[in-house]
Structure formats: C-alpha cells, structure tokens
Design a protein around this motif. Structure first.
Motif, mmCIF file in Angstrom:
data_model
loop_
_atom_site.group_PDB
_atom_site.id
_atom_site.type_symbol
_atom_site.label_atom_id
_atom_site.label_comp_id
_atom_site.label_asym_id
_atom_site.label_seq_id
_atom_site.Cartn_x
_atom_site.Cartn_y
_atom_site.Cartn_z
ATOM 1 N N PHE A 128 -79.208 -7.836 -56.482
ATOM 2 C CA PHE A 128 -80.339 -7.577 -57.384
ATOM 3 C C PHE A 128 -81.422 -8.641 -57.266
ATOM 4 C CE2 PHE A 128 -78.780 -4.759 -61.107
ATOM 5 C CZ PHE A 128 -78.333 -3.816 -60.204
ATOM 6 N N LYS A 129 -81.097 -9.792 -56.700
ATOM 7 C CA LYS A 129 -82.054 -10.897 -56.633
ATOM 8 C C LYS A 129 -82.898 -10.835 -55.360
ATOM 9 C CE LYS A 129 -82.314 -15.939 -56.734
ATOM 10 N NZ LYS A 129 -81.533 -17.162 -56.654
ATOM 11 N N CYS A 130 -82.243 -10.777 -54.202
ATOM 12 C CA CYS A 130 -82.985 -10.818 -52.936
ATOM 13 C C CYS A 130 -82.988 -9.471 -52.206
ATOM 14 C CB CYS A 130 -82.406 -11.891 -52.021
ATOM 15 S SG CYS A 130 -80.764 -11.503 -51.375
ATOM 16 N N TRP A 131 -82.179 -8.529 -52.653
ATOM 17 C CA TRP A 131 -82.071 -7.168 -52.129
ATOM 18 C C TRP A 131 -81.429 -7.086 -50.753
ATOM 19 C CZ3 TRP A 131 -82.408 -4.121 -56.039
ATOM 20 C CH2 TRP A 131 -83.199 -4.496 -57.116
ATOM 21 N N ASP A 132 -80.765 -8.154 -50.295
ATOM 22 C CA ASP A 132 -80.014 -8.107 -49.042
ATOM 23 C C ASP A 132 -78.630 -7.522 -49.287
ATOM 24 O OD1 ASP A 132 -82.036 -9.127 -47.482
ATOM 25 O OD2 ASP A 132 -81.336 -11.199 -47.613
ATOM 26 N N GLN A 133 -78.027 -7.009 -48.244
ATOM 27 C CA GLN A 133 -76.690 -6.406 -48.328
ATOM 28 C C GLN A 133 -75.606 -7.483 -48.221
ATOM 29 O OE1 GLN A 133 -75.581 -3.026 -48.151
ATOM 30 N NE2 GLN A 133 -77.581 -2.049 -48.156
ATOM 31 N N GLY A 134 -74.429 -7.183 -48.739
ATOM 32 C CA GLY A 134 -73.256 -8.001 -48.483
ATOM 33 C C GLY A 134 -72.905 -9.048 -49.523
ATOM 34 N N HIS A 135 -73.719 -9.222 -50.546
ATOM 35 C CA HIS A 135 -73.371 -10.175 -51.600
ATOM 36 C C HIS A 135 -74.002 -9.717 -52.909
ATOM 37 C CE1 HIS A 135 -77.302 -11.731 -50.250
ATOM 38 N NE2 HIS A 135 -77.437 -12.165 -51.498
ATOM 39 N N LYS A 136 -73.605 -10.336 -53.992
ATOM 40 C CA LYS A 136 -74.127 -10.008 -55.321
ATOM 41 C C LYS A 136 -75.009 -11.142 -55.825
ATOM 42 C CE LYS A 136 -71.899 -6.157 -55.526
ATOM 43 N NZ LYS A 136 -72.604 -4.922 -55.346
ATOM 44 N N ALA A 137 -75.783 -10.883 -56.858
ATOM 45 C CA ALA A 137 -76.745 -11.854 -57.383
ATOM 46 C C ALA A 137 -76.076 -13.138 -57.875
ATOM 47 C CB ALA A 137 -77.567 -11.229 -58.500
ATOM 48 N N ALA A 138 -74.859 -13.048 -58.391
ATOM 49 C CA ALA A 138 -74.163 -14.234 -58.899
ATOM 50 C C ALA A 138 -73.907 -15.258 -57.795
ATOM 51 C CB ALA A 138 -72.848 -13.831 -59.553
#
Length: 158
Positions: A128-138
C-alpha cells in the motif's frame, strides 16, 4: 437520477449510486456486549426501532473492550453521531461516524470491497505504500508513491 446520468454518459463510464446508510463506530464496549445489546441500547436512547440497526462487526479493542461497526439509515446515523455517546449496560460508549470509502483488497481501488470486485486485475500482492509486489507496507522501506503514478510506471497494474 442515476439512470439519467447513465443515459447521458452512455458507455463512457460506470454510474453507481451512493448508499443511503451511515456507518457508525462504537468504542469502549464492555467485553461481554452482544449485537442485540447494542441494537436495544441505541433504539432505546435515540427512540427508534431496533430493526433499523445493523451491527456489521464487533472486534476486540484495548484493555478488554470491544469496538462495533454498525449501519444505520442516514437520517438516524446523523442523530446518533451528533449525540456522541450511548449507554450500553453499565458502560458509556463513544460514537463516531466512520469516514472514508471502503477499499477493495483485490484491486486496491476505493468504493467497493473484494467480494464485489469486478476488476480483471489482482493487485492483492502489492504494498500500500510503494505499490511494488512481494511485500507489505509494514515491512516496506521504500519511499511512498502515488497509486496513479505507480500504475503509469508499471503497465501490469492497469
């Protein structure tokens, strides 16, 4: 009105009407409070029928309290949120209107939820922060990015 606007726009855009419901959040509920208790207390204090209260969810809060999300007709919701509190059992609970549109966790757009999503694109793996795939905002250490800018940069998001 919705039909008139849809007729003028033709197939250029999808026209949806907004809900005539108000979502209200009730905080500081006792740990033993049930949905029926909430409906009864609101109906009694604000003088309307219990059947007009839809308790959507009750979830744990801080210090063994609970938080409830309810739906009311817009006119009743305004009266209830203006009151600001409701007594449920021995507890005086805070009431506030729940703001913002719902966000779909499948396509990440506002205005609907995943169970009603019509998009062909699944963005559920995006941060949700950077909109890249493979990880979450936390866990994200990247710089914040605008969804529109990120979508323009990456064609798989469109």
């Amino acid at each position: 009105m919705k039909d008139s606007i849809a007729q003028v726009l033709g197939g250029e855009a999808e026209v949806r009407s907004s809900s005539q419901e108000s979502k209200v959040e009730i905080r500081d509920l006792d740990a033993l409070t049930k949905k029926s208790d909430i409906a009864a207390a609101l109906a009694k204090q604000y003088d309307f029928d219990e059947g007009k209260v839809k308790v959507r969810s009750i979830r744990p809060g801080y210090s063994e309290s609970q938080i409830a999300v309810i739906s009311l007709r817009l006119t009743i919701g305004k009266v209830v949120t203006k009151g600001g509190v409701v007594r449920i059992g021995w507890t005086i609970c805070k009431i506030k209107e729940r703001g913002g549109l719902p966000r779909c966790y499948r396509c990440l757009e506002n205005g609907h939820i995943a169970s009603k999503c019509l998009s062909r694109i699944d963005r559920s793996g995006c941060c949700f922060k950077c909109w890249d795939q493979g990880h979450k905002a936390a866990q994200c250490s990247n710089k914040s990015a605008c969804f529109v800018c990120a979508a323009a940069r990456r064609k798989d998001m469109i």
